[in-house]
Design a protein around this motif. Structure first.
Motif, PDB file in Angstrom:
ATOM      1  N   ALA A   1      -3.902 -10.054   7.059  1.00 31.34           N
ATOM      2  CA  ALA A   1      -3.655  -8.640   6.759  1.00 31.34           C
ATOM      3  C   ALA A   1      -2.777  -8.466   5.529  1.00 31.34           C
ATOM      4  O   ALA A   1      -2.919  -7.507   4.782  1.00 31.34           O
ATOM      5  CB  ALA A   1      -3.017  -7.953   7.958  1.00 31.34           C
ATOM      6  N   VAL A   2      -1.869  -9.391   5.288  1.00 32.85           N
ATOM      7  CA  VAL A   2      -0.996  -9.261   4.118  1.00 32.85           C
ATOM      8  C   VAL A   2      -1.638  -9.894   2.897  1.00 32.85           C
ATOM      9  O   VAL A   2      -1.725  -9.294   1.831  1.00 32.85           O
ATOM     10  CB  VAL A   2       0.382  -9.910   4.402  1.00 32.85           C
ATOM     11  CG1 VAL A   2       1.210  -9.958   3.128  1.00 32.85           C
ATOM     12  CG2 VAL A   2       1.113  -9.133   5.482  1.00 32.85           C
ATOM     13  N   ARG A   3      -2.132 -11.140   3.051  1.00 28.89           N
ATOM     14  CA  ARG A   3      -2.578 -11.896   1.896  1.00 28.89           C
ATOM     15  C   ARG A   3      -4.000 -11.561   1.461  1.00 28.89           C
ATOM     16  O   ARG A   3      -4.368 -11.756   0.306  1.00 28.89           O
ATOM     17  CB  ARG A   3      -2.478 -13.383   2.194  1.00 28.89           C
ATOM     18  CG  ARG A   3      -1.075 -13.790   2.634  1.00 28.89           C
ATOM     19  CD  ARG A   3      -1.117 -15.054   3.474  1.00 28.89           C
ATOM     20  NE  ARG A   3      -1.718 -16.144   2.715  1.00 28.89           N
ATOM     21  CZ  ARG A   3      -1.037 -16.943   1.922  1.00 28.89           C
ATOM     22  NH1 ARG A   3       0.255 -16.782   1.815  1.00 28.89           N
ATOM     23  NH2 ARG A   3      -1.635 -17.895   1.251  1.00 28.89           N
ATOM     24  N   GLY A   4      -4.798 -11.098   2.397  1.00 29.02           N
ATOM     25  CA  GLY A   4      -6.178 -10.783   2.038  1.00 29.02           C
ATOM     26  C   GLY A   4      -7.056 -12.011   1.914  1.00 29.02           C
ATOM     27  O   GLY A   4      -8.148 -11.940   1.357  1.00 29.02           O
ATOM     28  N   THR A   5      -6.592 -13.159   2.420  1.00 26.93           N
ATOM     29  CA  THR A   5      -7.400 -14.375   2.361  1.00 26.93           C
ATOM     30  C   THR A   5      -7.994 -14.653   3.738  1.00 26.93           C
ATOM     31  O   THR A   5      -7.422 -14.236   4.746  1.00 26.93           O
ATOM     32  CB  THR A   5      -6.530 -15.562   1.936  1.00 26.93           C
ATOM     33  OG1 THR A   5      -5.360 -15.572   2.768  1.00 26.93           O
ATOM     34  CG2 THR A   5      -6.111 -15.438   0.481  1.00 26.93           C
TER      35      THR A   5
ATOM     36  N   ALA B   1      -7.253  -2.190  -1.719  1.00 24.98           N
ATOM     37  CA  ALA B   1      -7.776  -2.342  -0.356  1.00 24.98           C
ATOM     38  C   ALA B   1      -6.672  -2.746   0.614  1.00 24.98           C
ATOM     39  O   ALA B   1      -6.892  -2.803   1.810  1.00 24.98           O
ATOM     40  CB  ALA B   1      -8.890  -3.388  -0.344  1.00 24.98           C
ATOM     41  N   SER B   2      -5.471  -3.018   0.113  1.00 22.83           N
ATOM     42  CA  SER B   2      -4.404  -3.533   0.974  1.00 22.83           C
ATOM     43  C   SER B   2      -3.703  -2.408   1.728  1.00 22.83           C
ATOM     44  O   SER B   2      -3.656  -1.273   1.261  1.00 22.83           O
ATOM     45  CB  SER B   2      -3.370  -4.292   0.137  1.00 22.83           C
ATOM     46  OG  SER B   2      -3.966  -5.413  -0.472  1.00 22.83           O
ATOM     47  N   VAL B   3      -3.157  -2.779   2.868  1.00 26.58           N
ATOM     48  CA  VAL B   3      -2.405  -1.817   3.668  1.00 26.58           C
ATOM     49  C   VAL B   3      -1.127  -2.487   4.144  1.00 26.58           C
ATOM     50  O   VAL B   3      -0.988  -3.706   4.067  1.00 26.58           O
ATOM     51  CB  VAL B   3      -3.188  -1.349   4.915  1.00 26.58           C
ATOM     52  CG1 VAL B   3      -4.473  -0.673   4.527  1.00 26.58           C
ATOM     53  CG2 VAL B   3      -3.439  -2.514   5.855  1.00 26.58           C
ATOM     54  N   GLU B   4      -0.211  -1.667   4.615  1.00 29.03           N
ATOM     55  CA  GLU B   4       0.949  -2.184   5.330  1.00 29.03           C
ATOM     56  C   GLU B   4       0.874  -1.630   6.731  1.00 29.03           C
ATOM     57  O   GLU B   4       0.603  -0.451   6.920  1.00 29.03           O
ATOM     58  CB  GLU B   4       2.235  -1.661   4.676  1.00 29.03           C
ATOM     59  CG  GLU B   4       2.912  -2.641   3.787  1.00 29.03           C
ATOM     60  CD  GLU B   4       4.101  -1.987   3.105  1.00 29.03           C
ATOM     61  OE1 GLU B   4       4.806  -1.187   3.755  1.00 29.03           O
ATOM     62  OE2 GLU B   4       4.302  -2.258   1.914  1.00 29.03           O
TER      63      GLU B   4
ATOM     64  N   LEU C   1       0.730   3.133   9.529  1.00 35.67           N
ATOM     65  CA  LEU C   1      -0.273   2.526   8.673  1.00 35.67           C
ATOM     66  C   LEU C   1      -0.253   3.224   7.309  1.00 35.67           C
ATOM     67  O   LEU C   1      -0.445   4.424   7.207  1.00 35.67           O
ATOM     68  CB  LEU C   1      -1.648   2.687   9.315  1.00 35.67           C
ATOM     69  CG  LEU C   1      -2.822   2.165   8.503  1.00 35.67           C
ATOM     70  CD1 LEU C   1      -2.681   0.688   8.238  1.00 35.67           C
ATOM     71  CD2 LEU C   1      -4.119   2.453   9.226  1.00 35.67           C
ATOM     72  N   VAL C   2       0.011   2.453   6.273  1.00 41.23           N
ATOM     73  CA  VAL C   2       0.018   3.031   4.930  1.00 41.23           C
ATOM     74  C   VAL C   2      -0.819   2.168   4.007  1.00 41.23           C
ATOM     75  O   VAL C   2      -1.004   0.980   4.240  1.00 41.23           O
ATOM     76  CB  VAL C   2       1.449   3.156   4.357  1.00 41.23           C
ATOM     77  CG1 VAL C   2       2.238   4.221   5.073  1.00 41.23           C
ATOM     78  CG2 VAL C   2       2.176   1.829   4.412  1.00 41.23           C
ATOM     79  N   SER C   3      -1.337   2.787   2.962  1.00 39.46           N
ATOM     80  CA  SER C   3      -2.143   2.120   1.962  1.00 39.46           C
ATOM     81  C   SER C   3      -1.253   1.698   0.807  1.00 39.46           C
ATOM     82  O   SER C   3      -0.307   2.392   0.467  1.00 39.46           O
ATOM     83  CB  SER C   3      -3.158   3.121   1.425  1.00 39.46           C
ATOM     84  OG  SER C   3      -4.420   2.845   1.889  1.00 39.46           O
ATOM     85  N   VAL C   4      -1.614   0.592   0.170  1.00 36.75           N
ATOM     86  CA  VAL C   4      -0.812   0.124  -0.955  1.00 36.75           C
ATOM     87  C   VAL C   4      -1.451   0.580  -2.260  1.00 36.75           C
ATOM     88  O   VAL C   4      -2.662   0.461  -2.448  1.00 36.75           O
ATOM     89  CB  VAL C   4      -0.700  -1.411  -0.942  1.00 36.75           C
ATOM     90  CG1 VAL C   4       0.064  -1.899  -2.158  1.00 36.75           C
ATOM     91  CG2 VAL C   4      -0.033  -1.879   0.342  1.00 36.75           C
TER      92      VAL C   4
ATOM     93  N   THR D   1       3.501   2.841  -1.511  1.00 40.15           N
ATOM     94  CA  THR D   1       2.601   3.003  -0.377  1.00 40.15           C
ATOM     95  C   THR D   1       2.382   4.481  -0.146  1.00 40.15           C
ATOM     96  O   THR D   1       3.189   5.313  -0.547  1.00 40.15           O
ATOM     97  CB  THR D   1       3.194   2.385   0.899  1.00 40.15           C
ATOM     98  OG1 THR D   1       4.478   2.951   1.116  1.00 40.15           O
ATOM     99  CG2 THR D   1       3.306   0.884   0.768  1.00 40.15           C
ATOM    100  N   PHE D   2       1.269   4.809   0.455  1.00 36.19           N
ATOM    101  CA  PHE D   2       1.028   6.204   0.803  1.00 36.19           C
ATOM    102  C   PHE D   2       0.288   6.266   2.120  1.00 36.19           C
ATOM    103  O   PHE D   2      -0.317   5.297   2.561  1.00 36.19           O
ATOM    104  CB  PHE D   2       0.242   6.935  -0.293  1.00 36.19           C
ATOM    105  CG  PHE D   2      -1.173   6.452  -0.475  1.00 36.19           C
ATOM    106  CD1 PHE D   2      -2.222   7.097   0.169  1.00 36.19           C
ATOM    107  CD2 PHE D   2      -1.458   5.376  -1.292  1.00 36.19           C
ATOM    108  CE1 PHE D   2      -3.525   6.668  -0.002  1.00 36.19           C
ATOM    109  CE2 PHE D   2      -2.761   4.938  -1.469  1.00 36.19           C
ATOM    110  CZ  PHE D   2      -3.804   5.584  -0.816  1.00 36.19           C
ATOM    111  N   ARG D   3       0.401   7.389   2.736  1.00 39.14           N
ATOM    112  CA  ARG D   3      -0.154   7.585   4.049  1.00 39.14           C
ATOM    113  C   ARG D   3      -1.662   7.418   4.030  1.00 39.14           C
ATOM    114  O   ARG D   3      -2.348   7.986   3.195  1.00 39.14           O
ATOM    115  CB  ARG D   3       0.199   9.008   4.512  1.00 39.14           C
ATOM    116  CG  ARG D   3      -0.284   9.364   5.880  1.00 39.14           C
ATOM    117  CD  ARG D   3       0.577   8.644   6.868  1.00 39.14           C
ATOM    118  NE  ARG D   3       0.029   8.813   8.194  1.00 39.14           N
ATOM    119  CZ  ARG D   3       0.566   9.599   9.111  1.00 39.14           C
ATOM    120  NH1 ARG D   3       1.645  10.249   8.844  1.00 39.14           N
ATOM    121  NH2 ARG D   3       0.023   9.696  10.288  1.00 39.14           N
TER     122      ARG D   3
END
Lengths: 188, 738
Positions: free
Chosen positions: B435-439, B688-691, B696-699, B719-721
């Motif tokens: 979820a963090v690295r996208g790998t 495409a990343s989120v936190e 839940l927020v988009s990066v 980040t944004f909602r």
């Protein structure tokens, strides 16, 4: 559409961050209103015995009010103000609560559990709230960490990020803050 | 040196040494501190040791009243309405209260009958949500017609007071009856008769519940307090205040605990809103029966949290332990209704009614005490954790779990996903990503033959890929939980709608001359704010757009598909329409979903934030697109004009956007050495990343026209909602080619 208040709050925060007292007060007012509104909205769905998490509410306020790209400095300021609002709420509540108890309460069988359960937490929070002023006199930086962590629920990592210090330092400042608080409150 | 100076130095020294091992501590204190400071630090350290962690690191819960501040008076002592008249109801006396409302006995002066008036507490009057919920209760009950359900006659609003008119039941609640029994111990004399009476009461309530469930209403708060006994001795169900009703489901909030904890089902106590169905009422009915039979709750504890914990994890105390005189079959019925797993409970309220009546008629009941397999499973569940499970038991549990657990597994916490493509004869893949690295974290978990498939996935980041011959389309998407998909602005509950991943390709070929090829390599960055260590990712080669996606390109996409227009093109406010003069400017006002849909249509995808940063920082991990600090200064953007002092209107924001952005292809600014434009200027870019920490927020990466480029390094992230858009935010795409 974005929340009409959002842009407003973002700018107010920015001004507040530059030392504008009026802007700080206005943000705190908005926050206070919003916290209350959220609390009331949530209450309807909750069992009477439930408790509300200030942190969750603050986060929700943050997302509602500051739904914009915002500088970390301003973000920090938001959480600092939110912490102050929460402190104020706790102090108000305990005062009123004590008055009510003295005034004889024929009220609420249904809130009994919440009261019993919440009293401990609120008592502690209230004590810490009152001690915060004195802590700030003794060590402003440690007081700031306690405010951010205890009253708004940021993690050590987030405190560190928000303040631009290392996480290890944030942890050590937390230790200093809680130790000084223990001293102020004369914990044996 | 005065004391406050000593204290200040001691504070600093404390922070310095508190985490050091004792020898180093001592060395520091001896070498660096005056005796007075040293003594003070030692006293602080001693206190720290005595009270380490006394101030819990967990944020505290507040009773709701604390947050209601000036409305708290309402919760305490509401001005009594006794003696007043609302419309044609004269209020006689107060007969009950709940968290949100007070119930009065009143005289209906038109029909000359007593009624119960349920009045929304004044403090809630201003909350639209509370009012709507209050009225919903009336509408919900109005759908139901059953002799064991207390009917609502009417709903009204007068003089600022909201009220429901209900039948007045001149009798006690079951809670009152239980209380009376607790005081009156000799009732054991007629124990058998008591059990028969209670069994038939509960059977009546079960009938009422069956009726409600068939109307798709779940009560969610069954407890002795909400069951009344009318003068004829009939049980009557009341208080649908938090009932869930499919018809009005849009209004219910997500993820909150509803109901009263001692009677709450485990799924309710865990806040698993999606898993709550009518069987939660079966459980609470079982808890009520338990209390009637034993005069004790199935779970008792010192705090709400304690009880909630037991509800979720502990089996109820056996009834025979509380009172050995309770007949075995009645115990079995009770425990069957109280099963932690909804699949092992009675599946309907009518089954409860039927077993209770069988017992009353001395016929055999259908419920069976839990069998061996079930007990093993229960045992392993209860002893999960430190206890080493003997292998034979483990095997037994495995068999048991296989036999009966599969259903449960399939159901728990998954988001339905509709995945499809326009690529003909495609093979569809879904691969989980970190979820963090996208790998990738493992091989693809779904392989299906297109064009459409439906899968249920855990929330998380995934690579969705459609492949046909040499053609390939892909997207990296975060699949949110149902709760995350709740749309706060619109208050729309999308729980039951699948999350859509559509790799719907448009007719145009990808023009690689407008992209830049990025060589693969190992990328290390420290820009993630919550990561404790730098993130290292092995990047495969990919291509990235030289420019942001333009208004013109996005317009072509919405024209060709039926994708909704950005808000500021919809002509819903004067002047807010697509402006051809801005066709070459970067598109803004799009959400993550919008951007992803466009990317698929263009045959590309959105980059992860790391791909974005990696591409922009090439070559040589630079922090800014220019290799040395800039010798040029950008004029600060004009402040967004204000109107009415407070609100910011779209039209004003757009004016600022039009004034301060440049065409996406405008190469007069600084490009990266690879020729990528506007990395930290113009508009910031959705990735495409989120936190997922907290909400839940988009990066979003890069800087926008509002910022100063020299203060916006390529590591900058915001980040944004999830689900929102902004006039500062656009995007660009990446692609991998075979």
């Amino acid at each position: 559409m974005t929340d009409p208040a959002a842009g407003n709050v973002t700018r107010l925060l920015h001004d507040a961050g530059r030392g504008d007292r009026g802007a700080s007060d206005r943000v705190m007012e908005l926050l206070y209103d919003d916290l209350r509104r959220l609390a009331v909205a949530k209450l309807g769905d909750m069992p009477p015995a439930a408790t509300l998490q200030p942190t969750a509410l603050i986060n929700e306020c943050y997302l509602r009010l500051v739904d914009k790209e915002i500088d970390y400095a301003d973000r920090l300021h938001f959480f600092r103000l939110a912490g102050k609002v929460m402190r104020g709420i706790v102090v108000d509540y305990t005062r009123r609560h004590q008055t009510q108890k003295r005034g004889g309460g024929r009220h609420r069988v249904t809130l009994e559990i919440a009261d019993r359960d919440g009293d401990r937490a609120v008592g502690e929070m209230a004590a810490v709230s009152e001690a915060m002023e004195r802590l700030a006199d003794r060590d402003a930086e440690a007081a700031d960490v306690v405010l951010l962590k205890y009253f708004t629920g940021l993690s050590h990592g987030q405190v560190a990020e928000a303040k631009g210090i290392s996480e290890a330092r944030a942890r050590r400042l937390w230790k200093l803050g809680t130790t000084l608080l223990a001293e102020i409150l004369e914990l044996e | 040196m005065d004391q406050s100076a000593i204290d200040k130095l001691a504070n600093e020294a404390f922070v310095h040494v508190v985490d050091l091992p004792p020898p180093e501590r001592e060395a520091y204190l001896t070498d660096r501190c005056t005796p007075a400071v040293r003594e003070r630090v030692r006293s602080l350290l001693a206190r720290h040791e005595a009270h380490a962690d006394w101030l819990t690191t967990r944020p505290l819960d507040l009773p709701p009243a604390a947050l209601l501040a000036d409305t708290a008076a309402v919760i305490g002592d509401e001005p009594s309405l006794v003696g007043t008249t609302l419309d044609h109801f004269t209020i006689t006396r107060r007969i009950g209260e709940g968290g949100m409302s007070v119930v009065y006995l009143a005289e209906d002066t038109k029909l000359e009958r007593p009624v119960a008036l349920k009045i929304l507490r004044q403090g809630f009057g201003f909350s639209e949500v509370a009012i709507a919920r209050f009225r919903r209760e009336a509408m919900t009950v109005a759908q139901l017609h059953h002799p064991a359900i207390v009917p609502v006659y009417d709903v009204g609003h007068t003089q600022g007071v909201h009220y429901l008119v209900m039948e007045f039941i001149d009798g006690p609640t079951l809670a009152g009856v239980i209380d009376a029994c607790r005081r009156d111990t000799p009732h054991h004399a007629q124990e058998r008769e008591w059990q028969r009476t209670q069994a038939s009461l509960i059977a009546e309530i079960a009938d009422a519940l069956e009726h409600a469930h068939r109307a798709e209403v779940i009560h969610r708060d069954i407890k002795p307090n909400n069951i009344m006994i009318d003068p004829s001795g009939t049980a009557r169900l009341t208080d649908f205040g938090i009932a869930r009703n499919r018809r009005f489901d849009r209004m219910t909030r997500t993820g909150q605990l509803a109901g009263t904890v001692a009677y709450m089902s485990p799924e309710q106590a865990r806040g698993l809103r999606r898993e709550i169905d009518h069987r939660t009422d079966v459980y609470s009915l079982g808890a009520t029966l338990y209390e009637l039979l034993t005069l004790r709750c199935p779970f008792e504890g010192d705090s709400v949290e304690d009880v909630r914990e037991q509800v979720v994890h502990k089996p109820p105390r056996p009834l025979s332990q509380v009172n050995p005189a309770i007949p075995r079959d009645l115990q079995t019925i009770c425990l069957k209704a109280l099963d932690k797993d909804p699949d092992h409970r009675y599946q309907t309220a009518s089954q409860v009614a039927s077993d209770l009546r069988s017992w009353l008629d001395d016929r055999p009941i259908l419920a069976r005490p839990p069998g061996v397999a079930r007990r093993v499973r229960q045992w392993t569940r209860d002893h999960r954790g430190p206890v080493a499970v003997a292998s034979i038991l483990f095997l037994l549990a495995l068999v048991a779990a296989l036999a009966i657990g599969l259903q449960t597994l399939a159901r728990a916490g998954l988001t339905p996903v509709a995945f499809g493509t326009t690529l003909p004869d495609a093979m569809l893949w879904v691969q989980p990503l970190d979820a963090v690295r996208g790998t990738p974290t493992g091989p693809p978990i779904v392989r299906a033959v297109g064009p459409r498939t439906r899968v249920r996935l855990d929330a998380g980041l995934y690579l969705f890929r459609a492949e046909a011959g040499r053609q390939r389309l892909e997207a990296i998407r975060y699949v949110p939980t149902a709760e995350d998909r709740f749309d706060f602005r619109e208050e729309i509950d999308r729980r039951d709608e699948p999350f859509v991943v559509a790799l719907d390709r448009g007719p145009h070929a990808v023009d690689r001359t407008r992209m830049v090829q990025i060589a693969g390599g190992v990328f290390t960055t420290s820009s993630h704010p919550f990561a404790t260590e730098p993130i290292t990712i092995r990047m495969p080669p990919f291509w990235i757009d030289k420019t942001e996606v333009t208004n013109g390109a996005y317009k072509a996409f919405v024209d060709a598909t039926d994708h909704p227009l950005p808000y500021h093109w919809r002509n819903e406010e004067p002047g807010l329409v697509y402006d051809p003069a801005l066709a070459e400017r970067p598109v803004v006002g799009v959400t993550l979903d919008d951007a992803a849909a466009y990317a698929a249509w263009a045959g590309k995808r959105l980059p992860t934030e790391w791909e974005w940063e990696y591409a922009m920082r090439q070559p040589g991990d630079r922090l800014y697109p220019w290799s040395t600090p800039p010798d040029w200064v950008v004029a600060p953007p004009p402040p967004a004009p204000r109107r009415g002092g407070a609100q910011i209107e779209w039209s004003n924001l757009l004016a600022a956007y039009a004034a301060a952005t440049v065409d996406a292809g405008d190469d007069r600014g600084v490009a990266t050495p690879l020729g990528i434009l506007h990395a930290n200027t113009n508009v910031s870019e959705i990735t495409a990343s989120v936190e997922t920490e907290g909400a839940l927020v988009s990066v979003v990466r890069g800087g926008s026209f509002r910022g100063v480029p020299a203060e916006t390094p390529l590591t900058r992230r915001h980040t944004f909602r999830w689900g929102t858009s902004s006039v500062h935010r656009g995007f660009r795409c990446v692609a991998t080619f075979r």
